[in-house]
Design an enzyme around this catalytic site. Structure first.
Site, mmCIF file in Angstrom:
data_model
loop_
_atom_site.group_PDB
_atom_site.id
_atom_site.type_symbol
_atom_site.label_atom_id
_atom_site.label_comp_id
_atom_site.label_asym_id
_atom_site.label_seq_id
_atom_site.Cartn_x
_atom_site.Cartn_y
_atom_site.Cartn_z
ATOM 1 N N CYS A 199 0.632 -2.454 8.229
ATOM 2 C CA CYS A 199 2.088 -2.652 8.216
ATOM 3 C C CYS A 199 2.560 -3.564 9.344
ATOM 4 O O CYS A 199 3.667 -4.069 9.317
ATOM 5 C CB CYS A 199 2.825 -1.330 8.352
ATOM 6 S SG CYS A 199 2.544 -0.231 6.986
ATOM 7 N N ASP A 253 2.978 -2.524 12.465
ATOM 8 C CA ASP A 253 3.280 -1.710 13.636
ATOM 9 C C ASP A 253 2.826 -0.275 13.432
ATOM 10 O O ASP A 253 2.851 0.264 12.331
ATOM 11 C CB ASP A 253 4.745 -1.782 14.072
ATOM 12 C CG ASP A 253 5.725 -1.779 12.925
ATOM 13 O OD1 ASP A 253 5.352 -1.292 11.845
ATOM 14 O OD2 ASP A 253 6.862 -2.238 13.119
ATOM 15 N N CYS A 304 5.470 -5.109 18.073
ATOM 16 C CA CYS A 304 6.183 -6.134 18.813
ATOM 17 C C CYS A 304 6.863 -5.546 20.043
ATOM 18 O O CYS A 304 6.772 -4.349 20.312
ATOM 19 C CB CYS A 304 7.209 -6.784 17.912
ATOM 20 S SG CYS A 304 8.318 -5.587 17.190
ATOM 21 N N CYS A 337 11.834 -0.345 14.192
ATOM 22 C CA CYS A 337 11.001 0.060 15.332
ATOM 23 C C CYS A 337 11.483 1.387 15.897
ATOM 24 O O CYS A 337 10.682 2.235 16.290
ATOM 25 C CB CYS A 337 11.035 -0.995 16.435
ATOM 26 S SG CYS A 337 10.292 -2.551 15.958
#
Lengths: 396, 278
Positions: free
Chosen positions: B35, B37, B60, B104
Site C-alpha cells: 500500500c 505505508d 512518508c 496517514c
C-alpha cells in the site's frame, strides 16, 4: 539561500545565464509585436526565425519552417496527436504504457469519450519497449503512433529509428515525444523518419512556458486553437517572444554541449555505482546500457521514497521519487509498475537526474549523506530488524 | 509540493518513540508495504494505563509524524481514554495535515484500535472481517469509510479517498463509495429533527433548500465538473441554474429531475418543483 544540489533535471532545469542574457532585451526594450509592419515590431520576427533555425539544428530538421512554437511539451504532444487524428477517419492509436501523462491521459480520454481504440505497448522489466509487439499492432485503421524517445523516470531510450523505418513503409503517421531526449542525446528527425516530434524548452535550460513541435513538410495537421495567423495558424495568439528567443539559444548551447554529456554520464555512473555498492537492498530501475546519460533511478527496499526525499531536502538536495506519497496519487509510478518493479521497492524508488551544471563535489556530498538517511529510515521501518541489521522477512 | 506544518516537520525530522517494545502487552499493525505505508504500534500497559508506546513506520513524512504524535498522545492515558482518540485528534496535535495526507492520521488511529483490541483479547482476524471490503486495491471496508465520513464530516469522493485511500488506485469502487456517501448524508440529515412533516415557513423552506443544495447536491455536481446556483424560491417552486459542464449537458434535464428535484423532495418537502432558469 544555501546552495542547492539540484539533481532533478528531468523535472526542470536552471536557466543558463547565457540564455537569460539573450532573452532579457525582449522583456525590456524590444517589446514590439512580431506581426507589426514597422521595424520595431517586425525585427523581432527575425529573432523568432533565428530561434526556429536553432531548434531545427538541434533536432536535425531540414527546414526551420517545420518548427512550430508551443507553450510546453504537453501542448506539443496534444497538438501532434489530436492534430493528426482529427483529419483522419481512422480510429486506432498506438502508444506505450510508460508515456508521460501528456500522451497517456490524452489517449485514455480519446478511448473513453471519442470511440478510439488504443494499444498500449508494454515494456520489459528493464523498461525496454517491445518494438516487435508495437509493429504487430499496426493495422489499416491505425491513425497515429506516439512513442517517447527516452523515458522521464528511468531514462531508458526507445528504438524510435527502428519503429520510424517500419511506420514510414506502412505510411502511418509517427509522433515522437523527445522531451527527455533533446539536449541529452543527438536527435535527428530524418534518421528517426518521424512526422512529428515534441520538445520542451525548460528541460534543456530555457525558461518554462515554451516548447516546440516539429512537423515534417507535407504532414496534415489540424489546429487545436483558432485565431490569428501565428505559427501557421496552428498556435494562434501573440508569440511568447522572450521564451522563444531563449529556447533557441538554449538549443544552440545544448547542441554545443552534447560532448559534455560524457562528463555527465561519468558523474551519473559514479553516483549510481556508489549507491548500489553501498546499499545491499538497492537496485537499478531501468536498462543500464541504453539510457540517456543524465538519469538514474534506484529502488531502496524497506524504506519509502517521500521520506528519503524529505531527508535529502534537509541537506538541500533535490531529487524525485516514483513513490505514491510524493506524487499526490496513491499508487506508485505507472512506469515502474509497467516494468513489473514490485510495489515493495517501487515505493522506495529515487530518481536522480543531472545536468551540465552539476559537479563531482555535489555527487560526493550525496554519496556521503545517503548512508545516514537510509540508516535512519531503516531504523524506523517496521520491515527492518535493527538488531540483526536484516529485513524481518527477506521474502518481501 | 506539500505544505507541512512546523510540528509535522519537527516530528519527521526527529520522531519520538521510534522502535520496538520487546515485551509489549499489545501490538497493532496497519497498512502494508504494498500500500505504500505501514505502521506497527507497541504498547506497554499496566493497570489499564499505557505506560509506554513505541512505533515503526514505513511511509512518508506525514505518516512518520502521525505515528510519532500518536505515541506521544497516548502515553500515560488509560485504555478508555486512548480509545477515544480519533484521527482528528492526531491532525490537531500536528497543527494540520495536507488534505491528501489525511489517511496517514487514519492509519494511526486504526493501528491503535487494533492494538487495544488485541489487548482486550478480540482476535485481530475477527476485527478485519468486520464490514465489507469496498476498495479492493487497499482493502478498505465500508465500516472504515462510514466511520471517517461521520467523524470528519466528509462530503465528496475525493475527501473519502484523502482520508481512507479508498478509490485512490484503480477507481473501480467509486460508485460504491458514492452509494455509501449518499446513505450517510441521508442518515445525518434524517437524524436531525427536520421540520419535514409540519408545514414550513417560507424562510425555513429557503434555508433548507439552500442547505440541501450546498451539502448534498453541489458536491455531486462539482465531482462531474458541473455546478449549480440557486436563483429563486417562490413557494414550492425552486428556480436553479446549472453551471460548468452541467450547462448545456444533454443529460441536464435528467440531472435536474433525478438529482436536484428528488433530493429537495427528500430533504425539504415532497412537493417541491424544480425549474431550470437558463
Amino acid at each position: 539561500m544555501q546552495d542547492i544540489i539540484y539533481l532533478d533535471n528531468n523535472a526542470t532545469t536552471m536557466v543558463d545565464p547565457q540564455v537569460l542574457e539573450e532573452m532579457l532585451p525582449f522583456l525590456k526594450d524590444r517589446y514590439g509585436n512580431p506581426s507589426s509592419i514597422y521595424d520595431f515590431g517586425g525585427d523581432v520576427a527575425k529573432n523568432i526565425r533565428k530561434s526556429r533555425i536553432q531548434i531545427a539544428e538541434l533536432i536535425g530538421a531540414d527546414n526551420e519552417r517545420e518548427i512550430l512554437f508551443t507553450s510546453c511539451g504537453t501542448e506539443s504532444d496534444n497538438m501532434a496527436i489530436l492534430g493528426v487524428i482529427s483529419g483522419s477517419n481512422k480510429k486506432h492509436i498506438i502508444t506505450t504504457r510508460v508515456e508521460h501523462p501528456a500522451v497517456l491521459n490524452l489517449c485514455k480520454k480519446l478511448e473513453r469519450d471519442d470511440g478510439y481504440r488504443v494499444t498500449y505497448v508494454p515494456v520489459d522489466k528493464e523498461g525496454n519497449l517491445d518494438s516487435g509487439m508495437l509493429k504487430g499492432a499496426v493495422g489499416n485503421d491505425t491513425a497515429v503512433v506516439s512513442v517517447m524517445y527516452a523515458n522521464n523516470e528511468t531514462g531508458v531510450i526507445f528504438p524510435v529509428e527502428e519503429i520510424g523505418a517500419f511506420l514510414k513503409e506502412k505510411g502511418v503517421p509517427f509522433h515522437v515525444d523527445a522531451v527527455q531526449a533533446a539536449g541529452k542525446i543527438p536527435v535527428d528527425v530524418n534518421k528517426i523518419q518521424c512526422d512529428l516530434l515534441s520538445v520542451s524548452g525548460h528541460k534543456f535550460h530555457a525558461p518554462k512556458g515554451v516548447g516546440a513541435l516539429y512537423v515534417r513538410t507535407g504532414t496534415k495537421l489540424n489546429p487545436l486553437l483558432h485565431g490569428g495567423h501565428q505559427e501557421k495558424g496552428m498556435k494562434p495568439g501573440t508569440e511568447n517572444v522572450p521564451g522563444i528567443v531563449a529556447m533557441g539559444k538554449a538549443a544552440e548551447l545544448a547542441l554545443t554541449n552534447l560532448d559534455n554529456e560524457d562528463r555527465i554520464k561519468e558523474l551519473r555512473d559514479k553516483l549510481e555505482n556508489g549507491l548500489l555498492e553501498k546499499f545491499e537492498n538497492s537496485h537499478l530501475n531501468g536498462a543500464k546500457n541504453s539510457r540517456v546519460p543524465n538519469t538514474t533511478n534506484i529502488g531502496f527496499k524497506y524504506i519509502e521514497g517521500e521520506s528519503i526525499l524529505l531527508y535529502l531536502n534537509e541537506k538541500n538536495i533535490a531529487a524525485s521519487s516514483g513513490s505514491a506519497c510524493s506524487s499526490g496519487s496513491l499508487e506508485p509510478s505507472h512506469v515502474l509498475r509497467a516494468m513489473g518493479v514490485p510495489f515493495t521497492s517501487a515505493h522506495g524508488s529515487i530518481r536522480f537526474s543531472l545536468s551540465r551544471f552539476n559537479t563531482e563535489e555535489e555527487i560526493d556530498t550525496v554519496l556521503s549523506v545517503m548512508p545516514g538517511i537510509v540508516e535512519k529510515l531503516l531504523s524506523i521501518s517496521p520491515f527492518w530488524d535493527s538488531k540483526t541489521n536484516r529485513p524481518k522477512n527477506p521474502d518481501i | 509540493m506539500w505544505e507541512y506544518t512546523d510540528k509535522v516537520k519537527e516530528l519527521y525530522r526527529n520522531p519520538k518513540n521510534v522502535g520496538v517494545i520487546e515485551d509489549a502487552d499489545a501490538v497493532g499493525e496497519e497498512g502494508s508495504m504494498i500500500c505504500g505505508d505501514a505502521l506497527t504500534i507497541y504498547l506497554k500497559i499496566k493497570d489499564d494505563i499505557i505506560t509506554d508506546a513505541k512505533f515503526q513506520t514505513f511511509g512518508c513524512g506525514s505518516a512518520i509524524a502521525s505515528s510519532s504524535a500518536l505515541t506521544e498522545m497516548i502515553k500515560g492515558k488509560t485504555i478508555e481514554e486512548a480509545q477515544k482518540i480519533t484521527n482528528k485528534d492526531i491532525v490537531d496535535f500536528l497543527g494540520g495535515l495536507p488534505e491528501e495526507k489525511m489517511h496517514c492520521s487514519v492509519m494511526g488511529s486504526e493501528a491503535l484500535e487494533k492494538a487495544i483490541a488485541s489487548y482486550k483479547g478480540i482476535p485481530v482476524e475477527e476485527k478485519k472481517e468486520e464490514g465489507e471490503i469496498i476498495c479492493k486495491c487497499f482493502g478498505i471496508t465500508d465500516t472504515l469509510i462510514r466511520k471517517e465520513i461521520r467523524e470528519n464530516n466528509l462530503k465528496t469522493i475525493e475527501e473519502v479517498t484523502n482520508y481512507t485511500k479508498a478509490g485512490g488506485a484503480c477507481g473501480s469502487c467509486i460508485e460504491d463509495i458514492q452509494k455509501i456517501l449518499d446513505e450517510e448524508l441521508k442518515r445525518t440529515h434524517d437524524e436531525k429533527p427536520a421540520a419535514k412533516k409540519t408545514a414550513l415557513t417560507n424562510i425555513k423552506r429557503i434555508q433548507l433548500v439552500e442547505k440541501t443544495i450546498e451539502d448534498v447536491i453541489r458536491p455531486r455536481l462539482l465531482d462531474d465538473g458541473g455546478d449549480i446556483e440557486l436563483v429563486d424560491v417562490d413557494g414550492k417552486k425552486v428556480y436553479v441554474s446549472l453551471r460548468g459542464s452541467c450547462a448545456g449537458c444533454v443529460s441536464a434535464n435528467v440531472t435536474l429531475k433525478n438529482l436536484v428535484q428528488e433530493r429537495l423532495r427528500e430533504f425539504v418537502e415532497s412537493d417541491i418543483e424544480v425549474i431550470e432558469q437558463k
